[in-house]
Design an enzyme around this catalytic site. Structure first.
Site, PDB file in Angstrom:
ATOM      1  N   HIS A   9     -26.669 -24.239  34.693  1.00 20.31           N
ATOM      2  CA  HIS A   9     -25.356 -24.378  33.429  1.00 20.31           C
ATOM      3  C   HIS A   9     -25.628 -26.176  33.322  1.00 20.31           C
ATOM      4  CE1 HIS A   9     -24.038 -23.282  30.121  1.00 20.31           C
ATOM      5  NE2 HIS A   9     -22.597 -23.212  30.420  1.00 20.31           N
ATOM      6  N   HIS A  27     -34.704 -24.050  27.470  1.00 22.62           N
ATOM      7  CA  HIS A  27     -32.874 -23.628  27.225  1.00 22.62           C
ATOM      8  C   HIS A  27     -33.294 -21.216  27.181  1.00 22.62           C
ATOM      9  CE1 HIS A  27     -29.678 -23.121  24.752  1.00 22.62           C
ATOM     10  NE2 HIS A  27     -29.521 -24.223  25.829  1.00 22.62           N
ATOM     11  N   ASP A  47     -29.474 -31.593  28.764  1.00 21.85           N
ATOM     12  CA  ASP A  47     -28.776 -32.439  30.065  1.00 21.85           C
ATOM     13  C   ASP A  47     -30.082 -33.135  30.426  1.00 21.85           C
ATOM     14  OD1 ASP A  47     -28.014 -29.630  31.072  1.00 21.85           O
ATOM     15  OD2 ASP A  47     -26.887 -31.115  31.155  1.00 21.85           O
TER      16      ASP A  47
HETATM   17  C1  SDX Z   1     -27.270 -25.691  29.655  1.00 21.96           C
HETATM   18  O1  SDX Z   1     -26.590 -21.991  26.563  1.00 21.96           O
HETATM   19  C2  SDX Z   1     -26.457 -22.554  26.873  1.00 21.96           C
HETATM   20  O2  SDX Z   1     -26.457 -23.114  25.574  1.00 21.96           O
HETATM   21  C3  SDX Z   1     -26.347 -23.657  27.815  1.00 21.96           C
HETATM   22  C4  SDX Z   1     -25.829 -25.174  26.889  1.00 21.96           C
HETATM   23  C5  SDX Z   1     -24.651 -25.276  26.424  1.00 21.96           C
HETATM   24  O3  SDX Z   1     -24.891 -26.111  25.558  1.00 21.96           O
HETATM   25  O4  SDX Z   1     -23.884 -24.501  26.733  1.00 21.96           O
HETATM   26  O5  SDX Z   1     -26.544 -25.635  26.039  1.00 21.96           O
HETATM   27  C6  SDX Z   1     -26.197 -26.173  28.075  1.00 21.96           C
HETATM   28  O6  SDX Z   1     -27.274 -24.974  30.393  1.00 21.96           O
HETATM   29  C7  SDX Z   1     -28.567 -26.389  29.152  1.00 21.96           C
HETATM   30  C8  SDX Z   1     -29.556 -25.378  30.705  1.00 21.96           C
HETATM   31  C9  SDX Z   1     -29.562 -26.641  31.338  1.00 21.96           C
HETATM   32  N1  SDX Z   1     -29.935 -26.084  33.091  1.00 21.96           N
HETATM   33  C10 SDX Z   1     -31.280 -26.246  33.079  1.00 21.96           C
HETATM   34  O7  SDX Z   1     -31.873 -27.686  32.589  1.00 21.96           O
HETATM   35  C11 SDX Z   1     -31.459 -26.497  34.277  1.00 21.96           C
HETATM   36  C12 SDX Z   1     -33.673 -25.875  34.429  1.00 21.96           C
HETATM   37  N2  SDX Z   1     -33.171 -24.822  33.195  1.00 21.96           N
HETATM   38  C13 SDX Z   1     -33.940 -23.377  33.710  1.00 21.96           C
HETATM   39  O8  SDX Z   1     -33.144 -23.155  34.934  1.00 21.96           O
HETATM   40  C14 SDX Z   1     -33.784 -22.652  32.554  1.00 21.96           C
HETATM   41  O9  SDX Z   1     -34.728 -23.212  31.470  1.00 21.96           O
HETATM   42  C15 SDX Z   1     -32.613 -21.587  31.991  1.00 21.96           C
HETATM   43  C16 SDX Z   1     -31.504 -20.808  32.795  1.00 21.96           C
HETATM   44  C17 SDX Z   1     -32.078 -22.934  30.541  1.00 21.96           C
HETATM   45  C18 SDX Z   1     -33.109 -20.385  30.493  1.00 21.96           C
HETATM   46  O10 SDX Z   1     -33.542 -19.619  31.592  1.00 21.96           O
HETATM   47  P1  SDX Z   1     -34.015 -18.525  30.670  1.00 21.96           P
HETATM   48  O11 SDX Z   1     -33.695 -18.602  29.241  1.00 21.96           O
HETATM   49  O12 SDX Z   1     -33.383 -17.002  31.377  1.00 21.96           O
HETATM   50  O13 SDX Z   1     -35.412 -18.767  30.949  1.00 21.96           O
HETATM   51  P2  SDX Z   1     -36.188 -17.850  31.826  1.00 21.96           P
HETATM   52  O14 SDX Z   1     -35.181 -18.592  33.314  1.00 21.96           O
HETATM   53  O15 SDX Z   1     -36.529 -16.332  31.541  1.00 21.96           O
HETATM   54  O16 SDX Z   1     -37.732 -18.728  32.108  1.00 21.96           O
HETATM   55  C19 SDX Z   1     -38.914 -18.908  31.092  1.00 21.96           C
HETATM   56  C20 SDX Z   1     -39.939 -19.197  31.731  1.00 21.96           C
HETATM   57  C21 SDX Z   1     -40.123 -18.737  33.440  1.00 21.96           C
HETATM   58  O17 SDX Z   1     -41.232 -18.408  34.028  1.00 21.96           O
HETATM   59  P3  SDX Z   1     -42.225 -17.124  33.804  1.00 21.96           P
HETATM   60  O18 SDX Z   1     -41.113 -16.141  34.680  1.00 21.96           O
HETATM   61  O19 SDX Z   1     -42.658 -16.800  32.572  1.00 21.96           O
HETATM   62  O20 SDX Z   1     -43.190 -17.957  34.946  1.00 21.96           O
HETATM   63  O21 SDX Z   1     -39.930 -20.608  32.061  1.00 21.96           O
HETATM   64  C22 SDX Z   1     -39.954 -20.582  33.647  1.00 21.96           C
HETATM   65  C23 SDX Z   1     -39.187 -19.989  34.045  1.00 21.96           C
HETATM   66  O22 SDX Z   1     -39.573 -19.901  34.829  1.00 21.96           O
HETATM   67  N3  SDX Z   1     -38.938 -21.781  33.078  1.00 21.96           N
HETATM   68  C24 SDX Z   1     -39.070 -23.243  33.996  1.00 21.96           C
HETATM   69  C25 SDX Z   1     -37.763 -23.861  33.559  1.00 21.96           C
HETATM   70  N4  SDX Z   1     -36.982 -23.376  32.719  1.00 21.96           N
HETATM   71  C26 SDX Z   1     -37.825 -21.728  32.240  1.00 21.96           C
HETATM   72  N5  SDX Z   1     -39.701 -23.329  34.392  1.00 21.96           N
HETATM   73  C27 SDX Z   1     -39.606 -24.210  35.122  1.00 21.96           C
HETATM   74  N6  SDX Z   1     -38.690 -25.523  34.977  1.00 21.96           N
HETATM   75  C28 SDX Z   1     -38.000 -25.074  34.145  1.00 21.96           C
HETATM   76  N7  SDX Z   1     -36.567 -25.590  33.795  1.00 21.96           N
END
Ligand code: SDX
Length: 463
Positions: A300, A339, A395
């Site tokens: 997050h 996201h 971010d």
């Molecule tokens: C913020 O919710 C909000 O509005 C948050 C926010 C706010 O203003 O409050 O916008 C602020 O928290 C932004 C997000 C910051 N976090 C990151 O940058 C961390 C990296 N991102 C991931 O951890 C992820 O994308 C999330 C947590 C942001 C979202 O995760 P989801 O929606 O649960 O998606 P998921 O983990 O189920 O991913 C779906 C697929 C998966 O692959 P498969 O299992 O289908 O093979 O996408 C992949 C994930 O492995 N994936 C990524 C990835 N994010 C998702 N693979 C590589 N790098 C990534 N960053």
């Protein structure tokens, strides 16, 4: 002593002059999704009609769907991590993840970032309308004259190790504030809510700056009431022996815009945490500390810190392709990408990327920018990321700006928290005033043992 400033004005949130705060759903939106959902339970061949309103069915309506088993309490909806569950009705922030739209109370984020001040946006988020001049000037005055924290909070911060993470310090201090304002527990008293909102917006930057100075072994710099919200924050961070800190106007505007971009984002993890903790009717300081705790997580708000650490680990642009391959092999994430809602470019990331140019004109280009741009270039054309709709989020570039402005990496999420305090407080108050809300208490699907008899087989010291 000069006349002490007026303590605060009682500006309870109103809409169109009514005393009632803007309650969710009271704008006249035509619900194009309304209708009925007919369900046949093949277990009993019974039919049910559930009403669809605002694109949703009420999960409670599923409880009527039961088998002939007398103990059957009816259907639950199962939704781990709330991937497809609306927890509330809200009129504060609107996001369209596919179109990359973000609006605060209907105003596009691009327009607010370009023309508004952060405190103007904080007022808008809470009250639902932009402040008039009198409201704005009174709000700025109230915030300005509540920036001091009790000296015991300053001493409390001195108790942390020099290398304590500033988010730990912020989380604890915001919670500790509840012990200084026990009257804040009167959460249904508009005056108490109002002064708590003012105190939290005013004191969060002070606590943040005090924790920064603690980490540097420097004496704290007290608030300077002659400065604006952002100028005062930068003064408490940077002032040394000069009598009055002169902040670089480019940095002031850049931080103001970054605070606006981070102010709210509907029902994200930390906001949902604030709403859930607040639903127990605990005081707002305790509820906001839950938001700080959730934001600390690397998935997050902690992601902005992790992006910089990832860029440092990659080291050179030549290492980018190999790093991308490790991510695609599943041994790590591309931090700052992806996201839950945005399945296109996060509109905030676009603005941050443009903002970086104005800051780098002053500071010189951050050494990590080249790697960040190459990571984005490769990811946006690689099917692994494209197929998963992974784009830069808010971010991805913010840390480069913060670092070039001199903030240490572990301080980035604190900057996020200062801004998001405005959103948390607005969402908390909306939850409190929403007549549909009550204490949050989800159910579960039990997967454990059936009943079994306890047999004592070890010596536990019970005579
Ligand atoms: C913020 O919710 C909000 O509005 C948050 C926010 C706010 O203003 O409050 O916008 C602020 O928290 C932004 C997000 C910051 N976090 C990151 O940058 C961390 C990296 N991102 C991931 O951890 C992820 O994308 C999330 C947590 C942001 C979202 O995760 P989801 O929606 O649960 O998606 P998921 O983990 O189920 O991913 C779906 C697929 C998966 O692959 P498969 O299992 O289908 O093979 O996408 C992949 C994930 O492995 N994936 C990524 C990835 N994010 C998702 N693979 C590589 N790098 C990534 N960053």
């Amino acid at each position: 002593m000069k006349n002490p400033p007026a303590r605060f004005r009682i500006e309870t949130p109103t809409k169109n002059g009514s005393s009632e705060m803007t309650t969710p759903g009271n704008t006249q939106s035509t619900d194009k999704t309304a209708g009925d959902l007919s369900i046949t339970d093949k277990r009993t061949n019974k039919n049910y009609d559930l009403s669809i309103k605002d694109g949703a069915i009420r999960a409670a309506d599923l409880r009527q769907i039961k088998t002939a088993d007398r103990d059957d309490v009816g259907l639950l909806s199962y939704d781990p991590a709330f991937m497809n569950t609306a927890s509330c009705r809200s009129s504060i922030t609107y996001i369209d993840g596919d179109k990359g739209i973000l609006r605060y109370r209907g105003y596009p984020i691009e327009q607010l970032a370009e023309k508004a001040s952060f405190l103007e946006v904080a007022w808008l988020l809470r009250h639902g309308e932009l402040p008039n001049q009198k409201e704005y000037d009174g709000f700025v005055h109230d915030i300005t004259y509540h920036t001091y924290v009790h000296e015991n909070i300053r001493n409390f911060l001195q108790g942390f190790r020099y290398d304590a993470h500033p988010m730990s310090m912020l989380q604890s201090s915001v919670a500790a504030l509840s012990s200084f304002y026990p009257e804040a527990r009167n959460i249904f008293d508009p005056e108490q809510r109002n002064i708590a909102v003012i105190r939290l917006l005013a004191k969060t930057p002070t606590i943040a700056a005090f924790s920064y100075r603690h980490s540097k072994g420097l004496p704290v710099v007290y608030p300077d009431n002659s400065l604006s919200y952002v100028e005062n924050f930068l003064s408490m961070i940077n002032r040394m022996t000069e009598p009055r800190y002169e902040a670089n106007p480019t940095f002031v505007r850049a931080l103001e815009i970054l605070f606006i971009l981070h102010a709210d984002h509907e029902q994200n993890c930390s906001t949902s945490s604030v709403r859930m903790v607040g639903s127990s009717h605990v005081d707002p300081f305790s509820a906001m500390s839950a938001g700080v705790a959730a934001l600390f997580g690397p998935l997050h708000g902690g992601a902005n810190e992790q992006v910089l650490r990832m860029i440092e680990e990659i080291g050179t642009i030549q290492n980018v392709p190999a790093f991308i391959e490790t991510v695609k092999s599943g041994s790590g994430k591309l931090m700052g990408f992806g996201h839950r809602v945005y399945k296109s470019y996060d509109p905030r990331a676009k603005i941050v990327k443009q903002l970086a140019d104005s800051v780098f004109k002053i500071t010189g280009v951050d050494r990590g920018l080249e790697i960040a741009l190459e990571l984005e270039r490769i990811a946006l054309q690689d099917d692994y990321f494209v197929s998963r709709k992974l784009y830069p989020n808010v971010d991805f570039y913010t840390g480069l700006i913060y670092r070039s402005m001199g903030f240490p990496t572990e301080f980035f999420t604190v900057l996020f928290a200062i801004a998001r305090m405005a959103g948390w407080l607005s969402q908390w108050e909306e939850m409190l005033l929403d007549k549909e809300q009550k204490i949050a208490r989800p159910r579960q699907i039990f997967t454990g043992h059936g009943e079994r008899q306890f047999k004592q087989t070890i010596n536990v010291g019970i005579k």
